[in-house]
Design a protein around this motif. Sequence first.
Motif, PDB file in Angstrom:
ATOM      1  N   UNK A  54       0.840  -1.194   0.000  1.00 34.70           N
ATOM      2  CA  UNK A  54       0.000   0.000   0.000  1.00 34.70           C
ATOM      3  C   UNK A  54       0.874   1.243   0.000  1.00 34.70           C
ATOM      4  N   UNK A  55       0.657   2.098  -0.993  1.00 31.52           N
ATOM      5  CA  UNK A  55       1.408   3.345  -1.062  1.00 31.52           C
ATOM      6  C   UNK A  55       0.805   4.409  -0.159  1.00 31.52           C
ATOM      7  N   UNK A  56      -0.448   4.202   0.261  1.00 27.42           N
ATOM      8  CA  UNK A  56      -1.134   5.115   1.170  1.00 27.42           C
ATOM      9  C   UNK A  56      -1.618   4.345   2.383  1.00 27.42           C
ATOM     10  N   UNK A  57      -2.826   4.607   2.862  1.00 30.87           N
ATOM     11  CA  UNK A  57      -3.345   3.857   4.011  1.00 30.87           C
ATOM     12  C   UNK A  57      -3.422   2.369   3.708  1.00 30.87           C
ATOM     13  N   UNK A  58      -3.167   1.553   4.738  1.00 34.81           N
ATOM     14  CA  UNK A  58      -3.158   0.106   4.509  1.00 34.81           C
ATOM     15  C   UNK A  58      -4.399  -0.587   5.051  1.00 34.81           C
ATOM     16  N   UNK A  59      -5.291   0.159   5.747  1.00 26.29           N
ATOM     17  CA  UNK A  59      -6.439  -0.475   6.370  1.00 26.29           C
ATOM     18  C   UNK A  59      -7.407   0.591   6.859  1.00 26.29           C
ATOM     19  N   UNK A  60      -8.508   0.138   7.443  1.00 21.06           N
ATOM     20  CA  UNK A  60      -9.462   1.052   8.066  1.00 21.06           C
ATOM     21  C   UNK A  60      -9.870   0.472   9.414  1.00 21.06           C
ATOM     22  N   UNK A  61     -10.273   1.334  10.321  1.00 18.62           N
ATOM     23  CA  UNK A  61     -10.632   0.895  11.663  1.00 18.62           C
ATOM     24  C   UNK A  61     -11.976   0.175  11.632  1.00 18.62           C
ATOM     25  N   UNK A  62     -12.053  -0.952  12.312  1.00 20.26           N
ATOM     26  CA  UNK A  62     -13.262  -1.778  12.275  1.00 20.26           C
ATOM     27  C   UNK A  62     -14.432  -1.156  13.024  1.00 20.26           C
ATOM     28  N   UNK A  63     -14.117  -0.312  14.010  1.00 21.08           N
ATOM     29  CA  UNK A  63     -15.151   0.241  14.882  1.00 21.08           C
ATOM     30  C   UNK A  63     -16.168   1.072  14.117  1.00 21.08           C
ATOM     31  N   UNK A  64     -15.746   1.703  13.030  1.00 18.40           N
ATOM     32  CA  UNK A  64     -16.661   2.509  12.223  1.00 18.40           C
ATOM     33  C   UNK A  64     -17.162   1.660  11.056  1.00 18.40           C
ATOM     34  N   UNK A  65     -18.475   1.543  10.880  1.00 19.67           N
ATOM     35  CA  UNK A  65     -19.037   0.530   9.978  1.00 19.67           C
ATOM     36  C   UNK A  65     -19.107   0.902   8.499  1.00 19.67           C
ATOM     37  N   UNK A  66     -18.882   2.159   8.155  1.00 20.17           N
ATOM     38  CA  UNK A  66     -19.183   2.605   6.789  1.00 20.17           C
ATOM     39  C   UNK A  66     -18.341   1.933   5.718  1.00 20.17           C
ATOM     40  N   UNK A  67     -17.065   1.689   5.993  1.00 21.09           N
ATOM     41  CA  UNK A  67     -16.197   1.083   4.979  1.00 21.09           C
ATOM     42  C   UNK A  67     -16.597  -0.364   4.708  1.00 21.09           C
ATOM     43  N   UNK A  68     -16.793  -1.135   5.764  1.00 21.79           N
ATOM     44  CA  UNK A  68     -17.165  -2.534   5.583  1.00 21.79           C
ATOM     45  C   UNK A  68     -18.534  -2.659   4.903  1.00 21.79           C
ATOM     46  N   UNK A  69     -19.454  -1.769   5.243  1.00 22.78           N
ATOM     47  CA  UNK A  69     -20.776  -1.803   4.616  1.00 22.78           C
ATOM     48  C   UNK A  69     -20.671  -1.575   3.112  1.00 22.78           C
ATOM     49  N   UNK A  70     -19.852  -0.606   2.709  1.00 23.24           N
ATOM     50  CA  UNK A  70     -19.685  -0.320   1.283  1.00 23.24           C
ATOM     51  C   UNK A  70     -18.988  -1.483   0.580  1.00 23.24           C
ATOM     52  N   UNK A  71     -17.974  -2.040   1.214  1.00 21.55           N
ATOM     53  CA  UNK A  71     -17.265  -3.183   0.633  1.00 21.55           C
ATOM     54  C   UNK A  71     -18.224  -4.336   0.378  1.00 21.55           C
TER      55      UNK A  71
END
Length: 468
Positions: A54-71
């Motif tokens: 990853x040239x930028x961020x390598x992950x997202x915090x699990x506590x916030x649901x928006x990323x996993x929901x979109x995925x």
Amino acid sequence: MADSPHVVIVGGGITGLSAAYELSKHGIRHTLIERRPRVGGVIETVQWDDCVLEAGPDSFISQKPEALALINEVGLGGEVIGSNDHQRVTYILRHGRLTRLPEGTTMFVPTQAGPMLRSPIVGWGTKLKMALEFLRSPTQLPDRSVAEFVTDHFGKEALDYLAEPLLSGVYGGDPAKLSIDSVMPRFVDMERKYGSLGRALVFPKSAPSQQSSGAKADKNVKKDPLFRTLKGGLGRLTAKLAESANVVHGTVESLQQYESGYRVRVGSVSGSDVIDATHLILACPAWSAAELLGTIDGRLARGMEQIPYTSSAIVTLVYNEAEFDGQRAGTGFLIPKVERKKLMACTFVGTKFPNRIPASKLSLRCFFGGAGNDEILNESDESLVATAREELQTLLKLTAQPIYTRVSRWPRSMAQYNVGHSERLKEIEVLAAMIPGLYLAGNAFRGIGIPDCIRTGRQAAGKIAAQS
């Protein structure tokens, strides 16, 4: 408003792509303008010899649901992997030596007495102050800096060797300027309700908890990993979102407002084009949005200009595992400002996410930049790689030659929520709401992480859909 809305989105990072996805879901015509030759913003995945880098961020915090929901919505849920939390060990440089962060430390707050008492990461005076912090009474104070907040509770040594390095790794900012209300509202709530942060975390009383409804009593309940990502890299998400986005690569040269909407002039290698829109979503950095808004509302533009940004650079090094002769340091280490030369932090990629790097190789992500260190971007790739290797030799005794290197620069990419940010934000939101068809989204407002950007992008698009 026109019967057939057309939305122009400025900015093709995760915020703009999320907005475009939401508009497409509702069948709303849009044009996403991105000045770079690729979309994704700071999210960029590089594949090299079976390594996912990853040239930028390598992950997202699990506590916030928006990323996993979109995925999950876009069909990538089967590719989600979690961080290797059972081996998650973080080190902090203390007096030139890597010292393990004591178990049970939540940011800068100790929740287990034994590990903190045994740790050399802070002295006995600070440990005594941490114990006395349990006796604090509830209090409510106006917004102040993170440095003032931490020092008040635990002393300056805790600020220097716990809060500053941990926050620098997340925000790339200066604790003496960052707003505690905007950066760590959860801890402010604890102070107001309980007084003691340690007591609030160890004995949460009736505080809301993710372990409510009997979950706390069940030792077999599986905890979510602290971080999540995609096995093939976060670039898989931005690439998937780009499939439903109408992308135009170019630079917004001017922006004009009319009764019926907006006229956007876009310059590219082939010349200039004019795009008319009924709605406008500015999903670009605040400083960039301010430049565009100057012709529409000077007060709003000045408010956006007041949100500062810091720059960063990531140096990726890949080694043959058999040749790596340096000290292993868990999932990585942080370097406090009081001991820092240029390197801020380093992550052992394969330890944090074992699926990213084959067993025959080892990869390190080295972080540079942060508040007051923008000049790092002016150094050549060769210079940054040499600096990273020199400091790693000192810290890890690492002399092996990397078999692959990559330097990624992110100028003015990290918004800083300095003291007074919430008040500035209120004024910005009031002024923006007075401009018909204008929406602001991105990491400059109420959260800098990937889930926050996704949330603001989809919310802006959702408001437009609700009017259509």
